[in-house]
Design a protein around this motif. Structure first.
Motif, PDB file in Angstrom:
ATOM      1  N   LEU A 270       0.840  -1.202   0.000  1.00  0.00           N
ATOM      2  CA  LEU A 270       0.000   0.000   0.000  1.00  0.00           C
ATOM      3  C   LEU A 270       0.872   1.249   0.000  1.00  0.00           C
ATOM      4  CD1 LEU A 270      -2.756   1.372   0.191  1.00  0.00           C
ATOM      5  CD2 LEU A 270      -2.632   1.092   2.685  1.00  0.00           C
ATOM      6  N   LEU A 271       1.973   1.205   0.748  1.00  0.00           N
ATOM      7  CA  LEU A 271       2.899   2.339   0.748  1.00  0.00           C
ATOM      8  C   LEU A 271       3.440   2.592  -0.651  1.00  0.00           C
ATOM      9  CD1 LEU A 271       4.560   4.456   2.291  1.00  0.00           C
ATOM     10  CD2 LEU A 271       6.279   2.675   2.713  1.00  0.00           C
ATOM     11  N   GLY A 272       3.785   1.525  -1.353  1.00  0.00           N
ATOM     12  CA  GLY A 272       4.260   1.679  -2.731  1.00  0.00           C
ATOM     13  C   GLY A 272       3.203   2.251  -3.635  1.00  0.00           C
ATOM     14  N   LEU A 273       1.955   1.822  -3.435  1.00  0.00           N
ATOM     15  CA  LEU A 273       0.838   2.318  -4.234  1.00  0.00           C
ATOM     16  C   LEU A 273       0.658   3.826  -4.061  1.00  0.00           C
ATOM     17  CD1 LEU A 273      -1.188   0.738  -6.068  1.00  0.00           C
ATOM     18  CD2 LEU A 273      -2.811   0.897  -4.179  1.00  0.00           C
TER      19      LEU A 273
ATOM     20  N   VAL B 158       3.003  -1.535 -10.285  1.00  0.00           N
ATOM     21  CA  VAL B 158       4.342  -2.130 -10.336  1.00  0.00           C
ATOM     22  C   VAL B 158       5.141  -1.761  -9.091  1.00  0.00           C
ATOM     23  CG1 VAL B 158       6.543  -2.143 -11.574  1.00  0.00           C
ATOM     24  CG2 VAL B 158       4.398  -2.223 -12.850  1.00  0.00           C
ATOM     25  N   THR B 159       5.053  -0.517  -8.665  1.00  0.00           N
ATOM     26  CA  THR B 159       5.763  -0.083  -7.457  1.00  0.00           C
ATOM     27  C   THR B 159       5.263  -0.836  -6.235  1.00  0.00           C
ATOM     28  OG1 THR B 159       6.027   2.132  -8.396  1.00  0.00           O
ATOM     29  CG2 THR B 159       6.410   1.896  -6.037  1.00  0.00           C
ATOM     30  N   ALA B 160       3.947  -1.007  -6.122  1.00  0.00           N
ATOM     31  CA  ALA B 160       3.373  -1.740  -4.991  1.00  0.00           C
ATOM     32  C   ALA B 160       3.866  -3.189  -4.970  1.00  0.00           C
ATOM     33  CB  ALA B 160       1.847  -1.697  -5.067  1.00  0.00           C
ATOM     34  N   VAL B 161       3.903  -3.825  -6.127  1.00  0.00           N
ATOM     35  CA  VAL B 161       4.376  -5.212  -6.204  1.00  0.00           C
ATOM     36  C   VAL B 161       5.847  -5.302  -5.793  1.00  0.00           C
ATOM     37  CG1 VAL B 161       4.872  -7.121  -7.786  1.00  0.00           C
ATOM     38  CG2 VAL B 161       2.686  -5.907  -7.942  1.00  0.00           C
ATOM     39  N   LEU B 162       6.660  -4.371  -6.272  1.00  0.00           N
ATOM     40  CA  LEU B 162       8.076  -4.372  -5.908  1.00  0.00           C
ATOM     41  C   LEU B 162       8.266  -4.138  -4.413  1.00  0.00           C
ATOM     42  CD1 LEU B 162       9.707  -2.408  -8.878  1.00  0.00           C
ATOM     43  CD2 LEU B 162       9.768  -4.866  -8.435  1.00  0.00           C
ATOM     44  N   PHE B 163       7.483  -3.234  -3.840  1.00  0.00           N
ATOM     45  CA  PHE B 163       7.557  -3.003  -2.399  1.00  0.00           C
ATOM     46  C   PHE B 163       7.238  -4.284  -1.634  1.00  0.00           C
ATOM     47  CE2 PHE B 163       7.433   1.673  -1.002  1.00  0.00           C
ATOM     48  CZ  PHE B 163       8.250   2.070  -2.037  1.00  0.00           C
ATOM     49  N   GLY B 164       6.219  -5.011  -2.100  1.00  0.00           N
ATOM     50  CA  GLY B 164       5.859  -6.249  -1.438  1.00  0.00           C
ATOM     51  C   GLY B 164       6.969  -7.285  -1.495  1.00  0.00           C
ATOM     52  N   PHE B 165       7.549  -7.478  -2.672  1.00  0.00           N
ATOM     53  CA  PHE B 165       8.626  -8.455  -2.820  1.00  0.00           C
ATOM     54  C   PHE B 165       9.872  -8.053  -2.029  1.00  0.00           C
ATOM     55  CE2 PHE B 165       6.476  -9.980  -6.807  1.00  0.00           C
ATOM     56  CZ  PHE B 165       6.324 -11.289  -6.392  1.00  0.00           C
TER      57      PHE B 165
ATOM     58  N   ALA C 291      13.423   3.155  -9.835  1.00  0.00           N
ATOM     59  CA  ALA C 291      13.502   2.244 -10.976  1.00  0.00           C
ATOM     60  C   ALA C 291      12.271   2.381 -11.856  1.00  0.00           C
ATOM     61  CB  ALA C 291      13.648   0.801 -10.489  1.00  0.00           C
ATOM     62  N   VAL C 292      11.102   2.398 -11.233  1.00  0.00           N
ATOM     63  CA  VAL C 292       9.861   2.515 -11.994  1.00  0.00           C
ATOM     64  C   VAL C 292       9.775   3.869 -12.688  1.00  0.00           C
ATOM     65  CG1 VAL C 292       7.346   2.567 -11.832  1.00  0.00           C
ATOM     66  CG2 VAL C 292       8.644   0.876 -10.520  1.00  0.00           C
ATOM     67  N   GLN C 293      10.102   4.939 -11.971  1.00  0.00           N
ATOM     68  CA  GLN C 293       9.963   6.275 -12.537  1.00  0.00           C
ATOM     69  C   GLN C 293      11.003   6.554 -13.628  1.00  0.00           C
ATOM     70  OE1 GLN C 293       7.379   8.198 -12.003  1.00  0.00           O
ATOM     71  NE2 GLN C 293       6.590   6.641 -10.611  1.00  0.00           N
ATOM     72  N   LEU C 294      12.234   6.163 -13.396  1.00  0.00           N
ATOM     73  CA  LEU C 294      13.265   6.388 -14.412  1.00  0.00           C
ATOM     74  C   LEU C 294      13.024   5.514 -15.641  1.00  0.00           C
ATOM     75  CD1 LEU C 294      16.455   6.834 -12.225  1.00  0.00           C
ATOM     76  CD2 LEU C 294      15.700   8.393 -14.021  1.00  0.00           C
ATOM     77  N   SER C 295      12.516   4.315 -15.443  1.00  0.00           N
ATOM     78  CA  SER C 295      12.181   3.455 -16.590  1.00  0.00           C
ATOM     79  C   SER C 295      11.069   4.095 -17.410  1.00  0.00           C
ATOM     80  CB  SER C 295      11.760   2.072 -16.107  1.00  0.00           C
ATOM     81  OG  SER C 295      12.834   1.393 -15.482  1.00  0.00           O
TER      82      SER C 295
ATOM     83  N   THR D 201       3.173   5.890  -2.860  1.00  0.00           N
ATOM     84  CA  THR D 201       4.427   6.593  -3.135  1.00  0.00           C
ATOM     85  C   THR D 201       4.591   6.911  -4.611  1.00  0.00           C
ATOM     86  OG1 THR D 201       5.491   5.483  -1.262  1.00  0.00           O
ATOM     87  CG2 THR D 201       6.942   6.461  -2.907  1.00  0.00           C
ATOM     88  N   SER D 202       4.125   6.030  -5.484  1.00  0.00           N
ATOM     89  CA  SER D 202       4.303   6.209  -6.914  1.00  0.00           C
ATOM     90  C   SER D 202       3.690   7.501  -7.447  1.00  0.00           C
ATOM     91  CB  SER D 202       3.737   4.992  -7.659  1.00  0.00           C
ATOM     92  OG  SER D 202       3.874   5.149  -9.056  1.00  0.00           O
ATOM     93  N   PRO D 203       2.401   7.803  -7.178  1.00  0.00           N
ATOM     94  CA  PRO D 203       1.850   9.061  -7.691  1.00  0.00           C
ATOM     95  C   PRO D 203       2.499  10.288  -7.075  1.00  0.00           C
ATOM     96  CG  PRO D 203       0.258   7.944  -6.267  1.00  0.00           C
ATOM     97  CD  PRO D 203       1.356   6.970  -6.534  1.00  0.00           C
ATOM     98  N   LEU D 204       2.954  10.167  -5.831  1.00  0.00           N
ATOM     99  CA  LEU D 204       3.667  11.288  -5.208  1.00  0.00           C
ATOM    100  C   LEU D 204       4.983  11.550  -5.932  1.00  0.00           C
ATOM    101  CD1 LEU D 204       4.020  13.386  -2.979  1.00  0.00           C
ATOM    102  CD2 LEU D 204       4.982  11.566  -1.527  1.00  0.00           C
ATOM    103  N   ALA D 205       5.700  10.471  -6.265  1.00  0.00           N
ATOM    104  CA  ALA D 205       6.954  10.609  -6.998  1.00  0.00           C
ATOM    105  C   ALA D 205       6.725  11.243  -8.362  1.00  0.00           C
ATOM    106  CB  ALA D 205       7.623   9.243  -7.151  1.00  0.00           C
ATOM    107  N   GLU D 206       5.653  10.841  -9.044  1.00  0.00           N
ATOM    108  CA  GLU D 206       5.343  11.407 -10.361  1.00  0.00           C
ATOM    109  C   GLU D 206       5.009  12.887 -10.262  1.00  0.00           C
ATOM    110  OE1 GLU D 206       3.745   7.294 -12.470  1.00  0.00           O
ATOM    111  OE2 GLU D 206       2.368   8.591 -11.366  1.00  0.00           O
ATOM    112  N   LEU D 207       4.301  13.268  -9.217  1.00  0.00           N
ATOM    113  CA  LEU D 207       3.967  14.679  -9.022  1.00  0.00           C
ATOM    114  C   LEU D 207       5.222  15.508  -8.786  1.00  0.00           C
ATOM    115  CD1 LEU D 207       1.802  16.865  -8.670  1.00  0.00           C
ATOM    116  CD2 LEU D 207       1.682  16.232  -6.244  1.00  0.00           C
TER     117      LEU D 207
END
Length: 217
Positions: A16-19, A51-58, A79-83, A21-27
Motif C-alpha cells: 500500500l505504501l508503494g501504491l 508495479v511499485t506496490a508489487v516491488l515493495f511487497g517483494f 527504478a519505476v519512474q526512471l524506466s 508513493t508512486s503518484p507522489l513521486a510522479e507529481l
C-alpha cells in the motif's frame, strides 16, 4: 501474533505504501522537471503504481525489517519512474540519477551503522565505481549502443548491488545486457521501423538489478 502470521500484513502494508508513493513521486518529478511534459496519462500512472506496490511487497519479503529495506524501497520507486521516463523520452535525467545516488549513499550508510556492517558499505562504494567504469568503457567503445545516461546510472546500481555482495555486482552487470537484448528483440518485433539503438536500456538495467537483489541472497 507470530512473525510468520504477521508477514502477510507487513507485505500488504508496504505494498500500500508503494501504491501511494508512486503518484507522489510522479507529481514531484513533474514539478521539478517540467521539460518532461508534466504528469503521464492515467493509464501509465495506474501501471506504475501497481508495479511499485508489487516491488515493495517483494522487497519486504526479501529484507523484512532489515536496516537496508528503506534504501531498496527507494531503488524500487526510482527504478519505476526512471524506466517510465526513459521509455517515453529516451532520457535518464541527471537530477533523478543524482537523487538515486545521493539518497542511496545516505540510506546505505545508515544501514551500515545500524547493522553494523562497514564492509558492506565499502563494497557498495567499490561496486558503484566498478560498474560505472565498466559501462563507461563500453560506452566509449560503442557510443551507439549505450548512452551516457546509462553509464551514469551504472554508478548507483553498482552501489546497491555491491552493498549485498560481489556476486550481485557481477550478475547484475551481466544480466542487464541479457535482459536488454531480449527487450530489444521484443520491441523491434512489436514496433517496425526503429533501430536497436533507439530502444531504452535503462529499464533493462533496473530489471536486472532488482531481479538480482530479490533472487540472489
Amino acid at each position: 501474533m507470530t512473525a510468520t502470521a504477521a508477514q502477510p500484513l507487513l507485505v500488504a502494508a508496504f505494498g500500500l505504501l508503494g501504491l501511494l508513493t508512486s503518484p507522489l513521486a510522479e507529481l514531484l518529478i513533474a514539478r521539478s522537471l517540467p521539460r518532461l511534459g508534466g504528469l503521464p496519462s492515467p493509464r501509465i500512472r495506474i501501471t506504475t503504481a501497481v508495479v511499485t506496490a508489487v516491488l515493495f511487497g517483494f522487497l519486504t519479503l526479501r529484507f523484512g525489517f532489515a536496516p537496508a529495506l528503506p534504501a531498496y524501497l527507494l531503488l524500487a520507486v526510482m527504478a519505476v519512474q526512471l524506466s517510465r521516463v526513459d521509455v517515453a523520452h529516451h532520457l535518464l535525467p541527471n537530477p533523478l540519477i543524482l537523487l538515486l545516488l545521493a539518497a542511496g549513499i545516505v540510506l546505505l550508510f545508515m544501514s551500515a551503522v545500524l547493522a553494523p556492517d562497514w564492509s558492506a558499505l565499502l563494497r557498495a562504494a567499490a561496486g558503484g565505481v566498478i560498474l560505472f567504469l565498466g559501462y563507461l568503457i563500453l560506452g566509449l567503445i560503442s557510443p551507439g549502443g549505450l548512452g551516457m545516461g546509462d553509464v551514469k546510472l551504472a554508478a548507483p546500481l553498482g552501489m546497491y548491488l555491491g552493498y549485498l555482495g560481489w556476486s550481485q555486482v557481477f550478475y547484475g552487470g551481466l544480466l542487464s545486457f541479457v535482459v536488454g537484448g531480449v527487450m530489444t528483440v521484443l520491441v523491434l518485433r512489436l514496433k517496425r521501423g526503429i533501430k536497436p539503438s533507439e530502444v531504452a536500456h535503462g529499464p533493462a538495467m533496473f530489471a536486472a538489478a532488482i531481479g538480482v537483489v530479490l533472487l540472489i541472497a
